[in-house]
Design an enzyme around this catalytic site. Structure first.
Site, PDB file in Angstrom:
ATOM      1  N   ASP A   1       0.818  -1.133   0.050  1.00  0.00           N
ATOM      2  CA  ASP A   1       0.082  -0.031  -0.017  1.00  0.00           C
ATOM      3  C   ASP A   1       0.963   1.103   0.008  1.00  0.00           C
ATOM      4  OD1 ASP A   1      -2.765   1.095   0.425  1.00  0.00           O
ATOM      5  OD2 ASP A   1      -1.732   1.978   2.219  1.00  0.00           O
TER       6      ASP A   1
ATOM      7  N   GLU B   1       1.392  -0.422  -5.188  1.00  0.00           N
ATOM      8  CA  GLU B   1       0.337   0.440  -5.463  1.00  0.00           C
ATOM      9  C   GLU B   1       0.723   1.846  -5.547  1.00  0.00           C
ATOM     10  OE1 GLU B   1      -3.551   2.852  -3.519  1.00  0.00           O
ATOM     11  OE2 GLU B   1      -1.765   2.489  -2.530  1.00  0.00           O
TER      12      GLU B   1
END
Length: 507
Positions: free
Chosen positions: A216, A245
């Site tokens: 993330d 990400e």
């Protein structure tokens, strides 16, 4: 004579069996480019354990809804039938109040009690592996929850960057040190903080035997941390998968994290184009090819990029279609077909296979409904199985043969397999023509409905209804098969004649 012919027949069958076994043994070793990922928001998927349902409120989109590890275990066969070969779970660690999504960490070493115990998580991983399904866990190292105990621990003061919102998103230092959405930003330059996070990442791999991390907020953490992180986890488990990400529209910016050891990324530039093109009829598909051409240039292995049309941070695809006043079923079928046939790893967000609707967060995180649209579920499962059956859809090269208005033809070839994906993105019926050397003396057979298209020399003319897509396999023309069968018959006949001649000579 009859016994001898039966013996020859059995010998021939044995030969075929041995050949098939040899071919199976020659199959290439599976890699991440062969996977199909299903993205699960643990709390919003399936409730398998009512005993952990405290503070659950199905009427509050910001509260826990009851999904848990046992619920996922109960649906593993569903996922397998859908053609899924890997699952990505939102963060599994203990979160603070109302952290149903998993991104507000309270304890990095404990599982969220609403989801279940570590033993439940290990059981989930084991049962997924028993079905040849890999498990990816979402991991957050950029920040903690808003009320993390370290914030009031004097000895941990240097574990966070000074509180500061990100004001200039083009300033990388601000992006890395600022408090994203007010979340306390961890100081990964601090050796103690870094060691803690690296040890933690290693711990979950050893403890649960997971196969990968979805990382993330990658761009909010310095690249030198990711280099050390990548080395550490890959030493812990060879072949461990990292998909980052990096929420950005420039592939050059995203691909720069390849140098930091992150091998794959969720492909936001492709996502943006897929949604724009498939949510509304009449759009040209040319930009899809342009994205691929850029990906080939910038990324180390573009075949392992994660492709998606839905996720938990963006308005659902079906809502995008409805806002354009288009038919969601037609549009979603076209988008899913591209998702499963384009280079890269398809990532299916839970509910997309049931045509689930949803606006911005948290509306795009509704509790999963397994009964909403069985027809779309069946169509998605068919695409999933086709992708596993045909190597060209996972490993094949990729080119665009036709780009005319809303019509397009894409080609994928791998070894002796060639497939064509034909799109009519217009509302009206269209005739699509194309020529290709691989069509010489062949025919096209649809993998979606078994329709056959005749080829004239090396050219095809086919007609598609509006908002339709077909996947065609190149196969030998019937005349060639007749020739092959005739040749086999002549060989068998010659063998019988030789046998009879030898028998007459002996008598």
């Amino acid at each position: 004579m009859v016994k001898r012919m039966m013996f020859l027949g059995l010998a021939f069958l044995l030969f075929l069996s041995v050949q098939n076994k040899a071919l199976a043994e020659k199959k290439e070793e599976r890699s991440w480019r062969d996977e199909t990922i299903y993205f699960i928001m643990v709390d919003r998927f399936h409730n398998g354990d009512k005993s952990n349902d405290f503070e659950v409120d199905l009427n509050d989109p910001l509260a826990y809804h009851g999904g848990d590890f046992k619920g996922i275990i109960e649906k593993l066969d569903y996922l397998s039938d859908l053609g899924v070969t890997a699952i990505w779970l939102t963060p599994v660690v203990k979160n603070e109040t109302k952290g149903y999504h998993g991104y507000w960490t309270e304890d990095f070493y404990e599982t969220e009690e609403h989801f279940g115990s570590k033993e439940d998580l290990k059981k989930l991983v084991k049962q997924a592996h028993d079905r040849d399904i890999k498990v990816i866990v979402d991991l957050v190292v950029n920040h903690t929850g808003y009320q993390h105990p370290w914030l009031v621990d004097a000895e941990k003061k240097d574990w966070f960057h000074p509180q500061m919102e990100i004001g200039n998103w083009d300033n990388q230092q601000e992006v890395e040190n600022g408090w994203l959405a007010g979340l306390p930003d961890l100081n990964t330059e601090n050796p103690e903080t870094r060691k803690y996070l690296l040890d933690m990442a290693e711990y979950w791999i050893k403890e649960t035997d997971i196969d990968g991390y979805r990382l993330d907020t990658v761009k909010h953490v310095p690249k030198d941390f990711w280099r050390e992180f990548s080395d550490r986890v890959k030493q812990t488990k060879p072949g461990f998968y990292l998909i980052g990400e990096v929420w950005h529209n420039d592939p050059r910016y995203i691909a720069d994290y390849n140098k930091a050891g992150i091998g794959s990324f969720v492909d936001y530039p492709l996502f943006n184009e897929m949604v724009r093109i498939f949510r509304q009829s009449g759009q040209s598909l040319s930009e899809l090819n342009a994205v691929w051409e850029r990906n080939k240039f910038y990324y180390k292995d573009p075949y392992t990029l994660g492709n998606f049309i839905d996720n938990h941070d963006n308005t659902r695809f079906v809502r995008e279609v409805l806002l354009k006043q288009e038919d969601p079923e037609k549009r979603l079928k076209m988008a899913l077909t591209y998702l499963y046939t384009a280079p890269g790893i398809p990532i299916l967000y839970q509910g997309t296979e049931h045509m689930m609707d949803g606006a911005k967060d948290p509306d795009n995180r509704r509790m999963m409904d397994f009964s909403q649209n069985k027809n779309m579920e069946a169509f998605t499962a068919k695409l999933g199985k086709l992708r596993q059956k045909h190597p060209a859809l996972r490993r094949g090269d990729y080119s665009m043969l036709v780009d005319q208005g809303g019509t397009a033809v894409f080609k994928r070839s791998y070894k002796d397999e060639t497939l064509y994906m034909v799109y009519n993105n217009d509302k009206k019926k269209n005739t699509i023509s194309f020529a290709d050397k691989d069509l010489q003396d062949r025919k096209l057979v649809s993998l979606l409905n078994k329709d056959e298209i005749k080829v004239k020399k090396n050219k095809v003319d086919l007609t598609l209804d509006g908002e339709k897509v077909q996947i065609y396999s190149v196969q030998k023309a019937d005349t060639q098969w007749m020739t092959y069968i005739l040749a086999c018959g002549l060989i068998v006949a010659a063998g019988i004649i030789l046998y009879l001649l030898k028998r007459n000579k002996r008598s």
